[in-house]
Design a protein around this motif. Structure first.
Motif, PDB file in Angstrom:
ATOM      1  N   PRO A 151      -5.925  21.206   2.704  1.00 13.24           N
ATOM      2  CA  PRO A 151      -5.348  19.861   2.590  1.00 13.24           C
ATOM      3  C   PRO A 151      -4.026  19.699   3.347  1.00 13.24           C
ATOM      4  O   PRO A 151      -3.703  18.598   3.797  1.00 13.24           O
ATOM      5  N   THR A 177      -7.951  11.574   4.271  1.00  9.90           N
ATOM      6  CA  THR A 177      -7.538  11.264   2.907  1.00  9.90           C
ATOM      7  C   THR A 177      -6.591  10.068   2.913  1.00  9.90           C
ATOM      8  O   THR A 177      -6.000   9.721   3.939  1.00  9.90           O
ATOM      9  N   THR A 179      -3.794  10.003   1.533  1.00 10.86           N
ATOM     10  CA  THR A 179      -2.441  10.514   1.771  1.00 10.86           C
ATOM     11  C   THR A 179      -2.151  10.622   3.267  1.00 10.86           C
ATOM     12  O   THR A 179      -1.078  10.218   3.740  1.00 10.86           O
ATOM     13  N   THR A 197     -11.677   3.350   1.284  1.00  7.49           N
ATOM     14  CA  THR A 197     -10.269   3.681   1.156  1.00  7.49           C
ATOM     15  C   THR A 197      -9.667   2.829   0.043  1.00  7.49           C
ATOM     16  O   THR A 197     -10.381   2.051  -0.605  1.00  7.49           O
ATOM     17  N   SER A 244      -6.087  12.980  -6.158  1.00  7.30           N
ATOM     18  CA  SER A 244      -6.167  12.220  -4.912  1.00  7.30           C
ATOM     19  C   SER A 244      -6.015  10.738  -5.238  1.00  7.30           C
ATOM     20  O   SER A 244      -6.695  10.229  -6.140  1.00  7.30           O
TER      21      SER A 244
END
Length: 257
Positions: A151, A177, A179, A197, A244
């Motif tokens: 990650p 992701t 993030t 998303t 997440s």
């Protein structure tokens, strides 16, 4: 004599003879001169005289000329934005580092490689460039990768896309992701995404996706399942949680539904 005047003379002669012929008599046994014959003779003579006068008259020569070319103002291309020069538009393509996945011992088809994922996009830029590019500029796709098993590699991807290279936008089919995308939009980079998303990212106006927001998909999935499954009243249903942001928001929406 010009073609225009010549065609006019021929037309006068033909028209005169046609009118005269239409007014003539069909009685060929008459001993006296038929007035219609006189009319024909007079019309023919008049037509001949007109044709001769037209032929003797000098006219300016008419030649075929081309219409003056219309010159359109062409905008001079300049370096107008980050990743946009006068010659090209540089766009990041984010793909998974499948070689890193293989190195971890996970088996993948031999034909499925990182370069193969990247090639899925460059086939389009090759076609666009062959047709002149976009707005007069060639398209340059720049490959940036992340390790699906690490990650923290998303941080490296964000740095490569925003600091190490000057890129106009990023394209990713799926896998980024929330993030990592937040890191990108914080710098003002638009993202063309092919997966779900968060509503928060969509509200920035910088993330465009072909899918509905994750929370919308979660609610729709729960409703579809509840409508088709035999769920006894009072059943307890577990929703997998995650730290997440994307999955956390989806889980909360699914639990509420």
């Amino acid at each position: 004599m010009s073609k225009v005047r010549g065609r006019f003379a021929v037309s006068v002669v033909v028209a005169s003879l046609f009118v005269a012929a239409c007014s003539g008599s069909s009685n060929s046994d008459a001993d006296t001169t038929n007035p219609a014959d006189v009319a024909v003779t007079s019309a023919a003579a008049a037509a001949t005289t007109v044709a001769a006068e037209v032929a003797d008259t000098e006219a300016p020569e008419v030649t075929d000329t081309e219409a003056p070319a219309v010159t359109e103002a062409v905008e001079e291309l300049t370096a107008s934005d980050i990743g946009v020069t006068a010659e090209k538009i540089s766009i990041a393509v984010a793909v998974a580092d499948l070689e890193a996945v293989r190195a971890a011992g996970i088996s993948l088809p031999e034909t499925l490689t990182t370069d193969h994922l990247f090639r899925r996009m460059t086939v389009y830029s090759d076609r666009w460039n062959a047709q002149g590019g976009i707005n007069g500029r060639q398209i340059e796709f720049v490959k940036v990768v992340w390790d699906p098993l690490d990650p923290t590699s998303f941080d490296a991807l964000c740095a490569e896309a925003t600091l190490d290279n000057e890129l106009f936008t990023m394209i990713n089919n799926n896998g980024l992701t929330a993030t990592s995308m937040q890191c990108l939009v914080d710098t003002g980079m638009p993202i063309l995404y092919g997966d779900v998303t968060t509503p928060e990212l969509l509200e920035t106006g910088l993330v465009m996706t072909t899918s509905a927001p994750a929370t919308v998909n979660a609610v729709a999935g729960v409703q579809a399942w509840a409508a088709t499954a035999d769920v006894p009243a009072g059943s307890k249903i577990g929703v997998l949680a995650s730290n997440s942001p994307l999955i956390k928001a989806s889980g909360a929406a699914a639990a509420e539904a």
